[in-house]
Write a protein that holds these residues in place. Sequence first.
Motif, mmCIF file in Angstrom:
data_model
loop_
_atom_site.group_PDB
_atom_site.id
_atom_site.type_symbol
_atom_site.label_atom_id
_atom_site.label_comp_id
_atom_site.label_asym_id
_atom_site.label_seq_id
_atom_site.Cartn_x
_atom_site.Cartn_y
_atom_site.Cartn_z
ATOM 1 N N ASP A 145 0.900 -1.090 0.093
ATOM 2 C CA ASP A 145 -0.138 -0.043 0.102
ATOM 3 C C ASP A 145 0.820 1.201 0.123
ATOM 4 N N ALA A 148 2.435 1.785 -3.485
ATOM 5 C CA ALA A 148 1.318 2.092 -4.513
ATOM 6 C C ALA A 148 0.961 3.713 -4.421
ATOM 7 N N ALA A 149 0.924 4.177 -3.012
ATOM 8 C CA ALA A 149 0.524 5.554 -2.963
ATOM 9 C C ALA A 149 1.843 6.167 -3.130
ATOM 10 N N HIS A 151 4.258 5.613 -5.497
ATOM 11 C CA HIS A 151 4.338 5.643 -6.854
ATOM 12 C C HIS A 151 3.393 6.695 -7.465
ATOM 13 N N GLU A 152 2.004 6.731 -7.034
ATOM 14 C CA GLU A 152 1.104 7.575 -7.650
ATOM 15 C C GLU A 152 1.325 9.157 -7.173
ATOM 16 N N GLN A 153 2.074 9.246 -6.072
ATOM 17 C CA GLN A 153 2.226 10.730 -5.724
ATOM 18 C C GLN A 153 3.623 11.237 -6.321
ATOM 19 N N PRO A 155 5.471 9.815 -9.345
ATOM 20 C CA PRO A 155 5.509 8.938 -10.454
ATOM 21 C C PRO A 155 6.903 9.262 -11.177
#
Length: 207
Positions: A145, A148-149, A151-153, A155
């Motif tokens: 988690d 993922a967070a 990577h989204e924040q 990139p």
Amino acid sequence: MKLQAAIDRKPLDETIALAKALDPVVDIVEIGTSAIKDFGFAALKDLKSQLHHAQLLFDIKTNDEGDYEFKAGFDAKADILTVMGAMDHATLAKTYQVAQDRQKDMFIDLMAMSEQQIAQITDFHQAIFGLHHSHDSSQNFAPTDSVAAFHEQFPSIKRVAVAGGINLTSAKALAAQGLTEIVIVGGAIAGSDDPLASAKEFMEVIK
């Protein structure tokens, strides 16, 4: 995904013996911060010559005097050195320049950093960014988690490492997720009754 095995809080002879034993199995052997403080670069400068497969990381957690500390660490034959991301941007710039000049790697430890702070250091494109759950923290840590967070924040950050209570289940999940370059395992390998067998188990689940 690469496996980094962290060795800490052991006598010098045990530290060196374990590093040599893990060398054929893991991708990166980490000499942890406690070991660096206990023994120093002088006692560890010959370790790299005894490793034939794994890269060598010294977890020096540089806070200041980045140019001096990184030159000293690379002179002691480390392949990767760590710097704390929350430090002055000038310190990171100096450590990054030394790493680039030596064709080595800088690992930025993101422990206790806010998203706003991390956003200010994304310009070190070749650096490894380490999501590091504090040993002293009582908060729960969900590795996949968190990755993922992150990577989204952020990139633009491509090289991500994860540390903090990693077990076989979380290592396997991180490998399946495919966003992490390095998984860092400490006690589950170095603190086990059979570190070599434990390292082999981790390698099996991440490859």
